[in-house]
Design an enzyme around this catalytic site. Structure first.
Site, PDB file in Angstrom:
ATOM      1  N   HIS A 356       0.626  -1.191  -0.124  1.00  0.00           N
ATOM      2  CA  HIS A 356      -0.147   0.055   0.183  1.00  0.00           C
ATOM      3  C   HIS A 356       0.904   1.218  -0.038  1.00  0.00           C
ATOM      4  O   HIS A 356       0.389   2.453   0.355  1.00  0.00           O
ATOM      5  CB  HIS A 356      -0.993  -0.018   1.306  1.00  0.00           C
ATOM      6  CG  HIS A 356      -1.817  -0.953   1.308  1.00  0.00           C
ATOM      7  ND1 HIS A 356      -3.174  -0.674   1.011  1.00  0.00           N
ATOM      8  CD2 HIS A 356      -2.056  -2.101   1.806  1.00  0.00           C
ATOM      9  CE1 HIS A 356      -3.815  -1.645   0.915  1.00  0.00           C
ATOM     10  NE2 HIS A 356      -3.237  -2.703   1.617  1.00  0.00           N
ATOM     11  N   LYS A 539      -8.151  14.029   4.960  1.00  0.00           N
ATOM     12  CA  LYS A 539      -7.252  12.761   5.152  1.00  0.00           C
ATOM     13  C   LYS A 539      -6.216  13.030   6.272  1.00  0.00           C
ATOM     14  O   LYS A 539      -6.231  14.131   6.765  1.00  0.00           O
ATOM     15  CB  LYS A 539      -6.747  12.637   3.803  1.00  0.00           C
ATOM     16  CG  LYS A 539      -5.917  14.027   3.123  1.00  0.00           C
ATOM     17  CD  LYS A 539      -5.441  13.985   1.992  1.00  0.00           C
ATOM     18  CE  LYS A 539      -6.147  13.848   0.752  1.00  0.00           C
ATOM     19  NZ  LYS A 539      -6.313  12.672   0.052  1.00  0.00           N
ATOM     20  N   ARG A 540      -5.826  11.776   6.436  1.00  0.00           N
ATOM     21  CA  ARG A 540      -4.476  11.941   7.384  1.00  0.00           C
ATOM     22  C   ARG A 540      -3.462  12.989   7.181  1.00  0.00           C
ATOM     23  O   ARG A 540      -3.197  13.427   5.845  1.00  0.00           O
ATOM     24  CB  ARG A 540      -3.694  10.603   7.458  1.00  0.00           C
ATOM     25  CG  ARG A 540      -4.372   9.660   8.323  1.00  0.00           C
ATOM     26  CD  ARG A 540      -4.714  10.002   9.878  1.00  0.00           C
ATOM     27  NE  ARG A 540      -3.722   9.840  10.251  1.00  0.00           N
ATOM     28  CZ  ARG A 540      -3.183   8.920  11.389  1.00  0.00           C
ATOM     29  NH1 ARG A 540      -3.800   7.724  11.639  1.00  0.00           N
ATOM     30  NH2 ARG A 540      -2.009   9.110  11.965  1.00  0.00           N
ATOM     31  N   LYS A 545       0.946  14.376   1.566  1.00  0.00           N
ATOM     32  CA  LYS A 545      -0.277  14.759   1.053  1.00  0.00           C
ATOM     33  C   LYS A 545      -0.319  16.248   0.852  1.00  0.00           C
ATOM     34  O   LYS A 545      -1.460  16.561   0.009  1.00  0.00           O
ATOM     35  CB  LYS A 545      -1.312  14.320   2.082  1.00  0.00           C
ATOM     36  CG  LYS A 545      -1.326  12.580   2.175  1.00  0.00           C
ATOM     37  CD  LYS A 545      -2.435  12.463   3.325  1.00  0.00           C
ATOM     38  CE  LYS A 545      -2.284  10.919   3.093  1.00  0.00           C
ATOM     39  NZ  LYS A 545      -3.456  10.176   2.476  1.00  0.00           N
ATOM     40  N   LYS A 651     -14.512   8.482  -3.105  1.00  0.00           N
ATOM     41  CA  LYS A 651     -15.658   8.572  -2.483  1.00  0.00           C
ATOM     42  C   LYS A 651     -16.469  10.057  -2.667  1.00  0.00           C
ATOM     43  O   LYS A 651     -17.399  10.123  -2.825  1.00  0.00           O
ATOM     44  CB  LYS A 651     -15.445   8.511  -0.865  1.00  0.00           C
ATOM     45  CG  LYS A 651     -15.240   7.111  -0.233  1.00  0.00           C
ATOM     46  CD  LYS A 651     -14.592   7.067   1.058  1.00  0.00           C
ATOM     47  CE  LYS A 651     -14.251   5.752   1.135  1.00  0.00           C
ATOM     48  NZ  LYS A 651     -13.277   5.440   2.361  1.00  0.00           N
TER      49      LYS A 651
HETATM   50  O1  CGF Z   1      -3.143   2.752   1.961  1.00  0.00           O
HETATM   51  C1  CGF Z   1      -2.448   4.032   2.531  1.00  0.00           C
HETATM   52  C2  CGF Z   1      -3.088   4.408   3.361  1.00  0.00           C
HETATM   53  N1  CGF Z   1      -2.122   5.690   4.258  1.00  0.00           N
HETATM   54  O2  CGF Z   1      -3.480   3.943   4.387  1.00  0.00           O
HETATM   55  N2  CGF Z   1      -1.476   3.102   2.922  1.00  0.00           N
HETATM   56  N3  CGF Z   1      -1.092   2.419   3.639  1.00  0.00           N
HETATM   57  N4  CGF Z   1      -0.169   1.935   4.419  1.00  0.00           N
HETATM   58  C3  CGF Z   1      -2.081   4.490   1.250  1.00  0.00           C
HETATM   59  O3  CGF Z   1      -1.120   5.603   1.531  1.00  0.00           O
HETATM   60  C4  CGF Z   1      -3.228   4.993   0.268  1.00  0.00           C
HETATM   61  O4  CGF Z   1      -3.032   5.854  -0.830  1.00  0.00           O
HETATM   62  C5  CGF Z   1      -4.180   3.993   0.031  1.00  0.00           C
HETATM   63  O5  CGF Z   1      -5.375   4.441  -0.494  1.00  0.00           O
HETATM   64  C6  CGF Z   1      -4.659   3.076   1.277  1.00  0.00           C
HETATM   65  C7  CGF Z   1      -5.501   2.035   0.792  1.00  0.00           C
HETATM   66  O6  CGF Z   1      -4.650   1.100  -0.078  1.00  0.00           O
HETATM   67  N1  PLP Z   2      -9.768   8.185   7.081  1.00  0.00           N
HETATM   68  C1  PLP Z   2     -10.870   8.183   6.904  1.00  0.00           C
HETATM   69  C2  PLP Z   2     -11.921   8.225   8.245  1.00  0.00           C
HETATM   70  C3  PLP Z   2     -11.766   7.621   5.826  1.00  0.00           C
HETATM   71  O1  PLP Z   2     -12.913   7.525   5.679  1.00  0.00           O
HETATM   72  C4  PLP Z   2     -10.916   7.964   4.508  1.00  0.00           C
HETATM   73  C5  PLP Z   2     -11.582   7.340   3.695  1.00  0.00           C
HETATM   74  O2  PLP Z   2     -11.332   6.986   2.280  1.00  0.00           O
HETATM   75  C6  PLP Z   2      -9.486   7.839   4.692  1.00  0.00           C
HETATM   76  C7  PLP Z   2      -8.988   8.202   5.828  1.00  0.00           C
HETATM   77  C8  PLP Z   2      -8.485   7.941   3.660  1.00  0.00           C
HETATM   78  O3  PLP Z   2      -8.430   9.230   2.875  1.00  0.00           O
HETATM   79  P1  PLP Z   2      -7.378   9.250   1.422  1.00  0.00           P
HETATM   80  O4  PLP Z   2      -7.666   8.206   0.714  1.00  0.00           O
HETATM   81  O5  PLP Z   2      -7.885  10.471   1.008  1.00  0.00           O
HETATM   82  O6  PLP Z   2      -6.131   9.130   2.275  1.00  0.00           O
END
Ligand code: CGF
Ligand code: PLP
Length: 800
Positions: A356, A539-540, A545, A651
């Site tokens: 990931h 997002k985090r 980012k 989303k």
């Molecule tokens: O997984 C992530 C997210 N931070 O949780 N990675 N990890 N480990 C990626 O950075 C995202 O780009 C991705 O959408 C997500 C789920 O695959």
């Molecule tokens: N945190 C929460 C609570 C979410 O619902 C999501 C949704 O996809 C994410 C993090 C991931 O966000 P991003 O794909 O923009 O990093």
């Protein structure tokens, strides 16, 4: 077969539902309507709804047992499941029954619903993806179990004090969790430490893993799967009665406390190696309990190990569960007495690995010393796997010493560490990235050597999201409109049907209904004027980012507003949401600066009605479900080549937000599908960003050359925002690791195009509808279908 053993079926009339509520209140909560608290009512409702899924669960389990299918086991250290009540109401068909029955008994449905706590057993995208995949697996009737850890404390609760993030413990199950079925009789024993004696590994510490499970219902089908979560328990003997009697109360329970600490807390970051022994213990705990459970389940209907891969595929969600590879080797070789070669071939045919990340620092490694001390036998096994791997590399690439060093499972310098990603690639038959671009970059950068050795092992499966949770539940108004536009709600199980909305983009009545839904969602969110553009970055917090880029844009807008209020075209509410890892100081500084900028702008009358910055604390799934429907503009502005995929981007697009983004992660595929005209693209692409970083990049010259950028940074440095954020500005000027300044001009200019586009609301609405219409690909059902055809090869089993 009557699986209810003569028990009366649960009814579906309001009177029957009400009776069941009363019965659960009386017999299971031990109280009456007259004296019940709201919490009693909530838990009773949860039980009553859960009961309605129980019969489906029993039939699913029976069908699975009967057909002895190939199982998909998903191993994940994180699940961000989201609130359970609304989902289970929908999936059990009781969305209307429940509030009516509650009201009839004198309870407030709103008050009761507000007590539903989301189990925050994940950090962000990775854990939420796991939850969406489970939802899709059940919806597609695939026999599947998710395995995870039942952390006592989930992702911390975020609060702001003087604009700074403060972390509070998330004691989510403090009141108990009515959705869970404890299954204490399926406990497992897990060993740690110890030594290897003549008879094999003798652990020095033993703990119990006690499972419970949550139901994972499919939508529009009878299947109900489960997610099984392990909780660490002291082995019974670990209470020291002798010490207790001697008044040494703390010492008497210290072993028990140490054991139970294993599932005490979720580690608050999925992108850095915390390097902590307890986390390694958690990983092994998850893996060991789950594999024994998988073997137990295999043995119900099978006896020959040779059949194991035909009946079992185990997906490793990132490297966190990679110890499953040496653990299964240990079970097969040491306990089942299989030959090493046969065991290795079974292991290599059973596991698959999803990567990931593209951040090198997020590829986990563990000190050899620590791993060897905690799991001495596993280290031996890893060494043997490594010896065989390196023999293969040497024979394929004779004389290529540096390749051998790069591919080794052991990093030698500066400290000997086990490379978990290399182990995961070596011990699996399939490795996938999570978006097209990410999968390409994995084989061309992160895993080049492995892709040259085993090219067929690598594939892509682009992420997806649950349309049930993120459209139907989050955005009921829009869902109704979509259903009326398409003439059916079949899109909820086949999201490609959304393409049928495309012609409606040209229908003025439909457009005005669409706009009304957006406004309604904005009004419901209650943050700012529903007429203003809602510009969201949720997002985090991570420097890659680039929340800092969005913030520079906000400051630029503010400066323009101050210098010429009359010329400020489009009112905007800019919404940030997200948490920073507690030890990630740079990210926390950005949060603090955002809050300071927000306060400064709010205090300045010139911005009134034109520019607002809002930052609701504690972004989680519950909040995501409120913000996403309301968003007009989706900020996906990471430095190209850093975001593996993103799922928030999907989303938002599905809910009709228009993306402003770089060519990173799944943004590339979103743009391909929604069309370049319906996407605001800016910034360096991956090769250009990599080239700039490899060159003599000087952020200061970008600053010198751009008046607006200079003004924004100077304002921060000069203390214009309560004297906060100088460290953020300074780091951008000195290092700018993620090319924020390099992309600033392109971003700000593109934002001007966004504002211009907003002025034509008909055209904007057209774009919005086309975003939804063309995002059907991003359903988690499609993702699971891709996993099935490329990796899992499991087939549906429907309950009779
Ligand atoms: O997984 C992530 C997210 N931070 O949780 N990675 N990890 N480990 C990626 O950075 C995202 O780009 C991705 O959408 C997500 C789920 O695959
Ligand atoms: N945190 C929460 C609570 C979410 O619902 C999501 C949704 O996809 C994410 C993090 C991931 O966000 P991003 O794909 O923009 O990093």
């Amino acid at each position: 077969m009557d699986l209810r053993n003569g028990l009366r079926p649960l009814g579906s009339t309001p009177a029957e539902f009400e009776q069941d509520l009363l019965s659960n209140l009386y017999y299971r909560r031990g109280t009456t309507v007259e004296s019940a608290s709201a919490q009693d009512a909530y838990e009773t409702l949860a039980l009553t709804v859960r009961d309605r899924l129980a019969a489906r669960r029993a039939r699913t389990a029976a069908a699975h047992y009967e057909s002895n299918p190939r199982w998909v086991y998903y191993l994940s250290a994180e699940y961000l499941l989201g609130p359970q009540l609304e989902q289970n109401l929908l999936y059990s068909g009781t969305t209307d029954l429940a509030p009516a029955a509650l009201k009839a008994l004198g309870f407030s449905p709103e008050e009761v619903a507000a007590l539903d706590v989301e189990p925050g057993l994940g950090n962000g995208g990775l854990g939420r993806l796991a939850a969406c995949l489970l939802d899709a697996l059940a919806t597609l009737d695939i026999p599947a179990v998710g395995y995870g850890i039942r952390y006592d404390l989930g992702i911390f609760k975020q609060e702001f004090q003087n604009g700074e993030q403060v972390e509070r413990p998330d004691d989510w199950a403090f009141q108990g969790d009515p959705w869970e079925f404890p299954a204490p009789d399926d406990w497992q024993t897990v060993g740690f430490y110890g030594f290897i004696g003549p008879e094999g590994w003798v652990p020095g510490e033993v703990v119990h893993g006690e499972p419970s499970h949550l139901l994972v219902p499919g939508y529009g089908t009878e299947t109900v799967n489960i997610v099984r979560l392990w909780r660490a328990r002291a082995a019974q003997a670990s209470f020291d009665l002798r010490r207790f009697s001697a008044g040494q109360y703390a010492e008497a329970v210290q072993d028990a406390v140490r054991a139970e600490n294993i599932s005490k807390v979720l580690y608050p970051d999925d992108s850095t190696d915390m390097g902590r022994e307890l986390r390694l213990k958690q990983q092994y705990f998850l893996v060991s309990c789950s594999l024994r459970d998988i073997v137990r389940r295999f043995r119900f209907r099978n006896s020959d190990w040779a059949d194991f891969p035909a009946k079992t595929v185990i997906q490793l969600n990132d490297t966190h569960p990679t110890l499953a590879i040496p653990e299964l080797m240990r079970l097969l070789v040491d306990e089942e007495r299989l030959e090493w070669e046969q065991a290795w071939s079974l292991v290599r045919s059973t596991f698959a690995y999803t990567c990931h990340t593209l951040l090198p620092e997020a590829l986990e490694t563990w000190p050899v010393e620590m791993l060897g001390r905690l799991l001495p036998r596993h280290l031996e096994i890893i060494y043997k796997i490594n010896a065989e791997l390196l023999d293969e590399v040497r024979s394929r690439f004779p004389g290529d010493v540096s390749r051998v060093r790069r591919m080794s499972l052991i990093q030698e310098e500066p400290e000997r560490r086990v490379r978990m990603a290399n182990l995961a690639v070596t011990g699996t038959f399939a490795v996938n990235g999570v978006a097209e671009l990410h999968s390409q970059l994995l084989t061309s950068t992160t895993f080049t050597d492995f892709a040259e050795l085993w090219p067929d092992r690598f594939t892509n499966v682009t992420n997806g999201v649950s349309p049930r949770r993120f459209v139907r539940l989050a955005n009921p108004g829009l869902s109704t409109l979509i259903t009326s536009g398409l003439g059916s709600d079949a899109w909820l199980r086949d999201l490609s049907l959304l393409s049928g909305l495309a012609p409606l983009a040209d229908d003025a009545t439909f457009r005005s209904q669409w706009r009304a839904e957006k406004r309604r969602a904005k009004a419901a969110l209650g943050l700012g004027d529903p007429g203003a553009m809602l510009d969201v970055m949720i997002k985090r917090f991570h420097e890659y980012k680039r929340q800092q880029l969005k913030l520079l844009h906000v400051i630029t807008l503010y400066h323009r507003l101050r210098s010429n209020p009359g010329a400020f075209g489009v009112p905007r509410t800019v919404l940030f949401g997200g948490k920073a890892a507690p030890a990630y100081y740079a990210a926390k500084s950005i949060i603090r600066l955002i809050n300071a900028v927000s306060a400064t702008i709010a205090a300045d009358p010139v911005s009134s009605g034109l520019l607002r910055v809002v930052f609701p604390a504690n972004y989680n799934v519950t909040l995501a479900e409120k913000i996403i429907p309301a968003a007009d503009l989706s900020e996906q502005i990471s430095m190209a080549g850093k975001e593996a995929s993103g799922t928030g981007n999907m989303k938002l697009a599905l809910n009709g937000a228009i993306t402003i983004g770089t060519l990173d992660g799944a943004n590339v595929e979103i743009r391909d599908r929604v069309g370049a005209d319906n996407f605001f693209l800016f910034g360096l692409d991956t090769p250009a960003a990599a080239a700039l970083r490899a060159s003599d990049y000087r952020p200061r010259s970008v600053y010198d050359a751009d008046d607006e950028l200079r003004a924004a940074l100077d304002a921060i440095l000069g203390g214009a925002f309560g004297g906060v954020g100088q460290d953020v500005a300074q780091s951008l000027l000195d290092r700018d690791e993620y090319l924020t300044l390099a992309d600033y001009r392109s971003y700000v200019d593109k934002q001007d195009e966004v504002s211009a586009a907003w002025q034509d609301q008909e055209q904007w609405t057209r774009m919005s509808i086309l975003n939804t219409a063309n995002s059907g690909f991003f359903s988690a059902d499609r993702t699971v279908a891709d996993y099935l055809s490329r990796i899992w090869h499991a087939t549906p089993v429907r309950p009779a």
